[in-house]
Design a protein around this motif. Sequence first.
Motif, PDB file in Angstrom:
ATOM      1  N   ASP A  22       0.836  -1.201   0.000  1.00 49.25           N
ATOM      2  CA  ASP A  22       0.000   0.000   0.000  1.00 49.25           C
ATOM      3  C   ASP A  22       0.870   1.250   0.000  1.00 49.25           C
ATOM      4  O   ASP A  22       0.591   2.212  -0.726  1.00 49.25           O
ATOM      5  N   SER A  23       1.922   1.260   0.801  1.00 48.10           N
ATOM      6  CA  SER A  23       2.807   2.419   0.849  1.00 48.10           C
ATOM      7  C   SER A  23       3.552   2.619  -0.465  1.00 48.10           C
ATOM      8  O   SER A  23       3.724   3.745  -0.935  1.00 48.10           O
ATOM      9  N   PHE A  30       0.462   9.239  -5.057  1.00 47.60           N
ATOM     10  CA  PHE A  30       0.332  10.479  -4.288  1.00 47.60           C
ATOM     11  C   PHE A  30       1.667  11.187  -4.038  1.00 47.60           C
ATOM     12  O   PHE A  30       1.708  12.182  -3.323  1.00 47.60           O
ATOM     13  N   GLY A  31       2.738  10.636  -4.611  1.00 40.82           N
ATOM     14  CA  GLY A  31       4.043  11.274  -4.493  1.00 40.82           C
ATOM     15  C   GLY A  31       4.622  11.633  -5.851  1.00 40.82           C
ATOM     16  O   GLY A  31       4.832  12.803  -6.165  1.00 40.82           O
ATOM     17  N   SER A  64       7.088  12.672   0.349  1.00 39.83           N
ATOM     18  CA  SER A  64       5.906  11.807   0.422  1.00 39.83           C
ATOM     19  C   SER A  64       6.297  10.398   0.844  1.00 39.83           C
ATOM     20  O   SER A  64       5.627   9.771   1.663  1.00 39.83           O
ATOM     21  N   ALA A  65       7.401   9.907   0.295  1.00 48.56           N
ATOM     22  CA  ALA A  65       7.900   8.585   0.683  1.00 48.56           C
ATOM     23  C   ALA A  65       8.304   8.568   2.154  1.00 48.56           C
ATOM     24  O   ALA A  65       8.023   7.605   2.885  1.00 48.56           O
ATOM     25  N   PHE A 114       4.569   6.951   8.723  1.00 52.60           N
ATOM     26  CA  PHE A 114       3.208   6.526   9.042  1.00 52.60           C
ATOM     27  C   PHE A 114       3.171   5.035   9.393  1.00 52.60           C
ATOM     28  O   PHE A 114       2.457   4.621  10.308  1.00 52.60           O
ATOM     29  N   ASN A 115       3.933   4.226   8.676  1.00 58.36           N
ATOM     30  CA  ASN A 115       3.943   2.784   8.924  1.00 58.36           C
ATOM     31  C   ASN A 115       4.495   2.436  10.301  1.00 58.36           C
ATOM     32  O   ASN A 115       4.155   1.395  10.875  1.00 58.36           O
TER      33      ASN A 115
END
Length: 247
Positions: free
Chosen positions: A78-79, A86-87, A125-126, A132-133
Amino acid sequence: MNKACSDPQPPNLGGLVNIPNTITCCNLISGCIATYFAFCSNMQMALLWIVVGAVFDFFDGMSARLLGVSSPIGKELDSLADVVTFGVAPSTIVFSLLGRLEYPAFLEPMREYVPFFAFVMAAFSALRLAKFNLDERQTTSFIGLPTPANALFWGALIVGGEKWLDNWPWMVLVLLVGVCVSCWLLVSEIPMFALKFKQWGWKDNEVKYIFVLSCIPLLLFFRVSGIAIIIAWYVLLSVIIDFRNKK
């Protein structure tokens, strides 16, 4: 006694375990298509495919929870998909715009190199997704600007404001500053609310309801540009709430 009756076995989900990952891959493919259209300077189609990717991104997690097949590989996949959709895709939209805008005289010699600065946003973004993970604080809300919100902001801003963006030479500097602000917001420690409802009553949900209701006139009046305004309003509202809570 029949052993099968006395020792119930977990249900065999078969191919169902692959459904969430398949949806995630559709998100990734959408991001690749969005990036292609962005390189072709077709901003409308690039934004459309970012939106399609966001829809897939919403349903992959939901399907994993409904089927009870969440997995570490799904989280990582997902990431990876989100980095592209989105990046890379919104960064490419900004890159393409910076490549065709008028430049102030002092920046004209740098025209060939300035657009590549847009890809710094893909790197941040990455970094935001990696944080977040690992961040256990972000189960019911966000810390920093979510990458889908950032991508939708840039796509909608450029598609909705394409005409006036082309009419001012100093817009290049505004966009470069905007990229820097986005990068900071992505990895900032600013708490930002999520539109997740544990119950539907007004109590404890007033901010979410106010936000959702305010989005309707913005979309009706400003149309595509309204999406960018909504994202900016979301950030501002989150900052106000954080300031109020600290006081």
